[in-house]
Design a protein around this motif. Structure first.
Motif, short mmCIF file in Angstrom:
data_model
loop_
_atom_site.label_atom_id
_atom_site.label_comp_id
_atom_site.label_asym_id
_atom_site.label_seq_id
_atom_site.Cartn_x
_atom_site.Cartn_y
_atom_site.Cartn_z
N ASP A 98 45.54 34.84 34.96
CA ASP A 98 44.25 35.61 35.69
C ASP A 98 45.66 36.25 36.45
OD1 ASP A 98 41.22 36.67 36.61
OD2 ASP A 98 42.68 35.55 38.32
N GLN A 99 46.68 35.35 37.13
CA GLN A 99 47.38 35.80 38.31
C GLN A 99 47.67 36.74 37.97
OE1 GLN A 99 49.69 33.22 40.59
NE2 GLN A 99 51.51 34.47 41.21
N VAL A 100 48.31 37.80 36.74
CA VAL A 100 49.56 38.31 36.23
C VAL A 100 48.24 39.21 35.53
CG1 VAL A 100 50.49 39.13 33.63
CG2 VAL A 100 50.97 36.68 34.43
N PHE A 101 47.37 39.52 35.36
CA PHE A 101 46.17 39.93 34.96
C PHE A 101 46.05 41.08 36.31
CE2 PHE A 101 44.69 37.48 31.01
CZ PHE A 101 45.30 38.72 30.44
N ASP A 146 41.26 26.90 26.49
CA ASP A 146 42.18 26.92 27.09
C ASP A 146 41.76 29.53 27.05
OD1 ASP A 146 42.84 25.62 28.60
OD2 ASP A 146 45.07 25.43 28.51
N LYS A 147 42.01 29.50 25.00
CA LYS A 147 41.64 30.77 25.31
C LYS A 147 40.79 31.67 25.66
CE LYS A 147 46.52 31.39 22.93
NZ LYS A 147 47.04 32.56 23.09
N VAL A 148 39.47 30.53 25.47
CA VAL A 148 38.60 31.25 25.63
C VAL A 148 38.15 31.62 27.27
CG1 VAL A 148 35.80 30.67 25.83
CG2 VAL A 148 37.30 29.65 23.78
N ALA A 149 39.08 30.81 27.54
CA ALA A 149 39.00 30.39 29.50
C ALA A 149 39.82 32.28 30.08
CB ALA A 149 39.17 29.12 30.47
N GLN A 152 37.97 34.79 29.29
CA GLN A 152 36.78 35.05 30.00
C GLN A 152 37.01 36.15 31.10
OE1 GLN A 152 34.93 30.85 29.74
NE2 GLN A 152 33.35 31.49 27.98
N ALA A 153 38.31 34.88 31.49
CA ALA A 153 38.64 35.92 33.09
C ALA A 153 39.01 37.69 32.54
CB ALA A 153 39.96 35.20 33.67
N LEU A 157 37.01 40.90 34.74
CA LEU A 157 37.91 41.90 35.27
C LEU A 157 38.02 43.23 34.27
CD1 LEU A 157 40.84 41.30 37.94
CD2 LEU A 157 42.50 41.19 35.58
N ALA A 158 38.01 43.09 34.00
CA ALA A 158 37.61 44.12 33.49
C ALA A 158 36.11 44.99 33.72
CB ALA A 158 37.31 44.81 31.76
N ARG A 159 35.37 43.99 34.20
CA ARG A 159 33.75 44.49 34.98
C ARG A 159 34.36 45.18 36.24
NH1 ARG A 159 31.63 40.25 31.60
NH2 ARG A 159 32.50 38.73 33.17
N GLU A 160 35.46 44.23 37.01
CA GLU A 160 36.04 45.06 38.45
C GLU A 160 37.00 45.56 38.35
OE1 GLU A 160 37.91 41.26 40.34
OE2 GLU A 160 36.59 40.03 38.99
N HIS A 161 37.56 45.85 37.36
CA HIS A 161 38.55 47.17 37.32
C HIS A 161 37.78 48.40 35.90
CE1 HIS A 161 40.67 45.50 40.89
NE2 HIS A 161 40.59 44.89 39.76
N PRO A 162 36.84 49.33 35.66
CA PRO A 162 35.91 49.78 34.63
C PRO A 162 37.30 50.64 33.99
CG PRO A 162 35.19 50.48 35.99
CD PRO A 162 35.29 48.97 36.78
N GLU A 163 38.69 50.48 34.86
CA GLU A 163 39.01 51.61 34.34
C GLU A 163 40.24 51.78 34.41
OE1 GLU A 163 41.06 50.27 38.22
OE2 GLU A 163 38.74 50.22 37.95
#
Length: 308
Positions: A98-101, A146-149, A152-153, A157-163
């Motif tokens: 999540d941090q990397v994304f 972990d892959k599922v988590a 989901q993360a 993040l995509a919902r926060e940043h639709p661009e």
């Protein structure tokens, strides 16, 4: 296009870097890993650069000019040291991803590609055949959890940043010259779980790399199953072009494997053997139609390549 690849020195990364370097649209490849990755030889259109370091220290300026991030970095449990610490492995896989994304988005990256796994589906004895991408995820062991988590993360993040476009790829066990030692041992050996008639899929590493490259160059977003065809049982794989194989009671495998896991990471997470009683057959129609991807190496050809 300027591409960054995390976990570039890993099993899939070593097959992916040459595949990306062959794409005319890709001008720069930034290979990120804790250990130096083997870069493709110069001569193509892409300029390849390796950057060795811990992803915890990744900053937006490190990704300046990058438009697509391919995230392969992932920890497996097992062996010595901190790999037995479930909380640490979870932090490395989920929180760090999540941090990397978020770092990538802050740097202006607008396409995130994550190599997930078919293990997010289980498998379970009642798993449907085939599984589409719309089937609920039902992880059965820590790696799959972990892959599922991370999936989901990434969607959050995509919902926060639709661009930002998001692509999630779900391959089965990836085999080839760079594959995990346990997978190579199973694919090359004559041993198989007694009663191992459940159909499963594998995928040659170059086909996995081709799917990732297609997702990068087409910038296609969504979730995609990947897999070689046809699906075979582990018994059929062990006996392919052989007169005999050796069935091993599943209970014995489950009893002995945790001990091997304690001694070496090469044995793989004990959770992997839990799924030996369920089918794992993927519907790859979406990848064919939207990515324009079809595996070139069949199940039989995967086994034959590994045994020669």
């Amino acid at each position: 296009m300027h591409i960054a690849v995390t976990g570039a020195a890993g099993c899939v990364g070593q097959a992916l870097l040459p595949a990306l370097a062959r794409e005319p649209a890709i001008l720069r490849i930034l290979a990120l890993d804790r250990t130096p990755p083997a870069l493709p030889p110069p001569g193509g259109a892409a300029v390849c650069e390796a950057r060795v370091g811990d992803l915890t220290r990744l900053r937006p300026e490190d990704l300046a000019g990058v438009d697509t991030l391919v995230h392969l970095a992932f920890q497996l449990m097992g062996g010595h040291g901190r790999r037995h610490d479930r909380a640490w492995v979870r932090q490395q896989n989920v929180a760090l991803s999540d941090q990397v994304f978020r770092t990538a988005i802050a740097a202006g990256v607008r396409h995130l590609v994550f190599l997930s796994s078919a293990a997010v589906y289980g498998p379970w004895p009642d798993s449907p055949q085939p599984l589409t991408e719309d089937h609920p995820t039902r992880p059965r062991f820590p790696y799959a959890e972990d892959k599922v988590a991370v999936e989901q993360a990434l969607r959050a993040l995509a919902r926060e940043h639709p661009e930002c476009r998001v692509t999630i790829l779900r391959p089965p066990a990836i085999v080839g010259p760079h594959a995990h030692p346990l997978l190579l041992q199973i694919a090359r050996g004559r041993f198989y779980p007694a009663g191992g008639e459940q159909p499963v899929q594998i995928l040659w590493e170059d086909d996995a790399a081709a799917a990732i490259a297609r997702s990068v160059t087409t910038r296609t977003q969504g979730t995609f199953n990947l897999g070689a065809e046809p699906a075979w049982s582990l018994r059929a794989m062990a006996r392919h072009r052989r007169r005999w194989g050796v069935p091993v009671p599943l209970g014995l495998i489950r009893a002995l494997h945790p001990l091997a896991w304690r001694l070496s990471a090469r044995a793989g997470d004990p959770g992997w053997v839990r799924g030996l009683d369920g089918p794992l057959v993927l519907d790859c129609t979406r990848a064919r139609e939207q990515l324009g991807w079809t595996p070139r190496v069949s199940t039989a050809a995967c086994l034959e390549r590994l045994r020669h």
